[in-house]
Design an enzyme around this catalytic site. Structure first.
Site, PDB file in Angstrom:
ATOM      1  N   LYS A  45       0.999  -0.670   0.266  1.00  0.00           N
ATOM      2  CA  LYS A  45      -0.100   0.159  -0.032  1.00  0.00           C
ATOM      3  C   LYS A  45       0.715   1.735  -0.097  1.00  0.00           C
ATOM      4  O   LYS A  45       1.940   0.931   0.928  1.00  0.00           O
ATOM      5  CB  LYS A  45      -1.308   0.157   1.254  1.00  0.00           C
ATOM      6  CG  LYS A  45      -2.335   1.037   1.516  1.00  0.00           C
ATOM      7  CD  LYS A  45      -3.434  -0.192   0.193  1.00  0.00           C
ATOM      8  CE  LYS A  45      -4.508   1.159   0.067  1.00  0.00           C
ATOM      9  NZ  LYS A  45      -5.367   0.457  -0.155  1.00  0.00           N
ATOM     10  N   ASP A  62      -6.893   3.787  -5.292  1.00  0.00           N
ATOM     11  CA  ASP A  62      -7.476   4.257  -3.697  1.00  0.00           C
ATOM     12  C   ASP A  62      -8.154   5.501  -3.695  1.00  0.00           C
ATOM     13  O   ASP A  62      -8.209   6.377  -4.741  1.00  0.00           O
ATOM     14  CB  ASP A  62      -6.607   4.134  -2.463  1.00  0.00           C
ATOM     15  CG  ASP A  62      -6.942   2.903  -1.345  1.00  0.00           C
ATOM     16  OD1 ASP A  62      -7.629   2.256  -0.718  1.00  0.00           O
ATOM     17  OD2 ASP A  62      -7.601   4.237  -0.276  1.00  0.00           O
TER      18      ASP A  62
HETATM   19  P1  NDP Z   1     -13.070   7.696  -3.164  1.00  0.00           P
HETATM   20  O1  NDP Z   1     -12.097   8.330  -2.749  1.00  0.00           O
HETATM   21  O2  NDP Z   1     -13.734   7.688  -4.695  1.00  0.00           O
HETATM   22  O3  NDP Z   1     -13.914   8.058  -2.166  1.00  0.00           O
HETATM   23  C1  NDP Z   1     -13.586   7.927  -0.562  1.00  0.00           C
HETATM   24  C2  NDP Z   1     -15.721   8.464  -0.643  1.00  0.00           C
HETATM   25  O4  NDP Z   1     -15.247   8.322   1.245  1.00  0.00           O
HETATM   26  C3  NDP Z   1     -15.417  10.132  -0.885  1.00  0.00           C
HETATM   27  O5  NDP Z   1     -17.569   9.754  -0.690  1.00  0.00           O
HETATM   28  C4  NDP Z   1     -15.371  10.747   0.462  1.00  0.00           C
HETATM   29  O6  NDP Z   1     -15.334  11.973   0.763  1.00  0.00           O
HETATM   30  C5  NDP Z   1     -15.200   9.716   1.837  1.00  0.00           C
HETATM   31  N1  NDP Z   1     -14.630  10.270   2.205  1.00  0.00           N
HETATM   32  C6  NDP Z   1     -12.884  10.180   2.441  1.00  0.00           C
HETATM   33  N2  NDP Z   1     -12.396  10.784   3.514  1.00  0.00           N
HETATM   34  C7  NDP Z   1     -13.933  10.632   4.878  1.00  0.00           C
HETATM   35  C8  NDP Z   1     -13.637  10.564   5.609  1.00  0.00           C
HETATM   36  N3  NDP Z   1     -12.457  11.252   6.293  1.00  0.00           N
HETATM   37  N4  NDP Z   1     -15.034  11.231   6.193  1.00  0.00           N
HETATM   38  C9  NDP Z   1     -16.306  11.121   5.906  1.00  0.00           C
HETATM   39  N5  NDP Z   1     -16.472  10.458   4.359  1.00  0.00           N
HETATM   40  C10 NDP Z   1     -14.930  10.320   3.916  1.00  0.00           C
HETATM   41  O7  NDP Z   1     -12.270   6.029  -3.065  1.00  0.00           O
HETATM   42  P2  NDP Z   1     -12.978   5.062  -3.045  1.00  0.00           P
HETATM   43  O8  NDP Z   1     -14.322   4.721  -3.314  1.00  0.00           O
HETATM   44  O9  NDP Z   1     -11.751   4.231  -4.168  1.00  0.00           O
HETATM   45  O10 NDP Z   1     -12.145   4.410  -1.878  1.00  0.00           O
HETATM   46  C11 NDP Z   1     -13.064   4.342  -0.769  1.00  0.00           C
HETATM   47  C12 NDP Z   1     -12.959   3.309   0.262  1.00  0.00           C
HETATM   48  O11 NDP Z   1     -13.176   1.535   0.263  1.00  0.00           O
HETATM   49  C13 NDP Z   1     -11.389   2.983   1.296  1.00  0.00           C
HETATM   50  O12 NDP Z   1     -11.292   2.830   2.303  1.00  0.00           O
HETATM   51  C14 NDP Z   1     -10.900   2.646   0.255  1.00  0.00           C
HETATM   52  O13 NDP Z   1      -9.327   1.940   1.143  1.00  0.00           O
HETATM   53  C15 NDP Z   1     -11.850   1.248  -0.307  1.00  0.00           C
HETATM   54  N6  NDP Z   1     -11.486   0.992  -1.487  1.00  0.00           N
HETATM   55  C16 NDP Z   1     -11.466   0.731  -2.021  1.00  0.00           C
HETATM   56  C17 NDP Z   1     -10.690  -0.099  -3.987  1.00  0.00           C
HETATM   57  C18 NDP Z   1     -10.771   0.385  -4.453  1.00  0.00           C
HETATM   58  O14 NDP Z   1     -10.904   0.150  -5.644  1.00  0.00           O
HETATM   59  N7  NDP Z   1     -10.880   1.381  -5.085  1.00  0.00           N
HETATM   60  C19 NDP Z   1     -10.777  -1.177  -3.400  1.00  0.00           C
HETATM   61  C20 NDP Z   1     -11.060  -1.561  -2.044  1.00  0.00           C
HETATM   62  C21 NDP Z   1     -11.334  -0.856  -0.533  1.00  0.00           C
HETATM   63  P3  NDP Z   1     -15.222  13.070  -0.127  1.00  0.00           P
HETATM   64  O15 NDP Z   1     -15.643  13.324  -1.488  1.00  0.00           O
HETATM   65  O16 NDP Z   1     -15.796  14.504   0.636  1.00  0.00           O
HETATM   66  O17 NDP Z   1     -14.072  13.289  -0.161  1.00  0.00           O
END
Ligand code: NDP
Length: 450
Positions: free
Chosen positions: A131, A171
């Site tokens: 990571k 991510d």
């Molecule tokens: P994105 O950046 O596309 O989206 C993240 C989302 O979470 C946004 O809606 C963001 O809001 C919100 N967010 C981020 N930080 C916070 C916080 N501190 N409090 C509240 N909301 C928050 O990321 P992903 O969708 O790719 O990833 C989401 C999760 O899934 C993570 O934990 C990641 O590690 C996990 N994951 C992702 C994978 C992937 O293929 N993308 C694979 C496996 C796991 P805002 O728009 O306001 O920032």
């Protein structure tokens, strides 16, 4: 003569780990969650104790930390910190995402890299774990600033990765745009076209279904868990948190499977749409969050539904819950609220979104709960399939990839059932941890002491 080894004790093991990794709270949390379920298993199998497998598995192979300097649009020099934690390559090249977010630090990346070890093992594909990322905040940056940052970051990272060494993906804060800038820079520096990053655009080696894979896989996993109980998503109310890549496509697949998605959220609050999302509303969200990078409140204004500022969606009455935003976003009071509202099952789309206390509450209330390492493994699985397609220089069709994704999620579910069933009850956390552990542990022992 073999020195007899004493049984491992969770408290003592954790004390040692905390001492060696002071202040790394998220890493401690992730290790404790795994250790609590694998230590009883290990204690019945002395070979794992004698080979000190858990101690070795909780120490990354290496951690690379570097300075990233870039110039903003005003000509000012900015400095960020970049990381790559190469956790374990026993069963394949290091593989795991890059996160760009101001909260990024070594503890968060070690927790994510450690989790990735078990997740990648569960996928049935040959992938080790890693990571990385940076404490860079993409929010409010211009297109050119993002490009310059990605290029500066890759200038150093390129020295440590490669298609058979370490294959990063996206991510939080790293989507198709950032991967493209980084892949372009890698190609420029190395003068070679290889599949060293996944999540690439389709035009240059990307895979169909990759952007949907984590979210779709999470919904497929929930469907598997419900099927195991003779039930399904059809007709169920669902709450989803987040509105990024994982949340968007989890919501879409829930809708395809006949569920009703009532909520989405971002870091400013959540929207509650009692009529449920439909494809048009979801298109709006995808454009809003992926292209325009706006706030979720704009959805509430457009579709005249509630926006709850600064709140999370867990108090909304639901049958199923999908935390898909970030770590520790579902805490004990939230779990109690879900239990009170008769929520039946929780599938993690994000990594470690549920705190330990909240997981314990779900277990005590016999709510079906799946950890992210099982239910969000669809993303890295299709990344693995992207690596395969790059190696054979072929692109598979959407239907074929979706079918493979379904099969992988089914297999992961089966591994959890095999290792986590006790008196007809499946403990998915235990099942995922033990199944993920065994494969990596056996490989590590086969290599001897390295
Ligand atoms: P994105 O950046 O596309 O989206 C993240 C989302 O979470 C946004 O809606 C963001 O809001 C919100 N967010 C981020 N930080 C916070 C916080 N501190 N409090 C509240 N909301 C928050 O990321 P992903 O969708 O790719 O990833 C989401 C999760 O899934 C993570 O934990 C990641 O590690 C996990 N994951 C992702 C994978 C992937 O293929 N993308 C694979 C496996 C796991 P805002 O728009 O306001 O920032």
């Amino acid at each position: 003569m073999t020195i007899p080894s004493a049984n491992l004790k969770l408290d003592e093991f954790m004390q040692g780990l905390v001492k060696r990794n002071p202040g790394e709270l998220e890493f401690h949390q992730a290790v404790e969650e795994v250790a609590a379920s694998v230590i009883p298993f290990i204690n019945e199998r002395p070979k794992y104790i004698e080979n000190r497998i858990l101690e070795r598995m909780t120490e990354p192979d290496r951690t690379i930390i570097f300075r990233v300097c870039w110039e903003d649009d005003n000509g000012q020099i900015r400095t960020n910190r970049g990381y790559r934690v190469q956790f374990n390559n026993s069963i394949g090249p290091y593989k795991g995402g890059l996160r760009f977010h101001p909260s990024v630090n070594l503890s968060i990346l070690k927790f994510l890299g450690f989790e990735q070890t078990f997740k990648n093992s569960l996928t049935t594909l040959p992938m080790g774990s890693g990571k990385g990322g940076a404490d860079f905040n993409p929010k409010g940056k211009s297109e050119r600033e993002i490009m310059r940052f990605c290029q500066a970051f890759m200038t150093e990272l390129s020295k440590h990765i490669g298609e058979n060494v370490d294959v990063p993906a996206g991510d939080i804060g790293v989507g198709a745009r950032e991967i493209s800038y980084m892949f372009g820079q890698y190609k420029r520096l190395k003068n070679e076209f290889t599949g060293t990053l996944t999540g690439k655009a389709l035009e240059f080696g990307g895979s169909l279904i990759r952007k949907e894979a984590t979210g779709y896989g999470c919904a497929y996993f929930m469907e598997e868990m419900l099927k195991h109980q003779g039930d399904s998503i059809q007709g169920k109310n669902c709450i989803v948190s987040g509105s990024g890549n994982v949340a968007q496509f989890c919501a879409q697949k829930i809708m395809h499977l006949g569920g009703k998605v009532l909520t989405l959220s971002d870091s400013s609050g959540f929207i509650h749409d009692p009529d449920g999302l439909n494809e048009e509303k979801l298109e709006y969200i995808i454009d809003l969050k992926t292209n325009r990078r706006g706030r979720i409140s704009e959805f509430a204004e457009k579709y005249k539904c509630e926006f709850h500022e600064g709140k999370r969606p867990w108090a909304i009455k639901t049958d199923l819950a999908f935390p898909c935003a970030t770590q520790n976003e579902l805490e004990l009071p939230d779990a109690k609220q879900l239990i009170k509202n008769k929520c039946k099952a929780v599938a993690e789309g994000a990594n470690m979104p549920t705190t330990k206390e909240a997981i314990d509450a779900f277990h005590n209330a016999k709510i079906i709960f799946s950890p992210g390492k099982a239910s969000n493994a669809g993303g890295v699985s299709v990344s693995g399939l992207e690596m395969t397609q790059n190696s054979i220089r072929l692109s598979w069709q959407r239907e074929e990839l979706d079918e493979r994704l379904k099969v992988i999620m089914h297999d992961i579910h089966q591994q959890c059932v095999n290792h986590g069933t006790d008196k007809d009850q499946v403990d998915y956390l235990k099942g995922a941890n033990i199944a993920g552990f065994v494969k990596v542990a056996e490989a590590m022992m086969a290599y001897g002491v390295i």
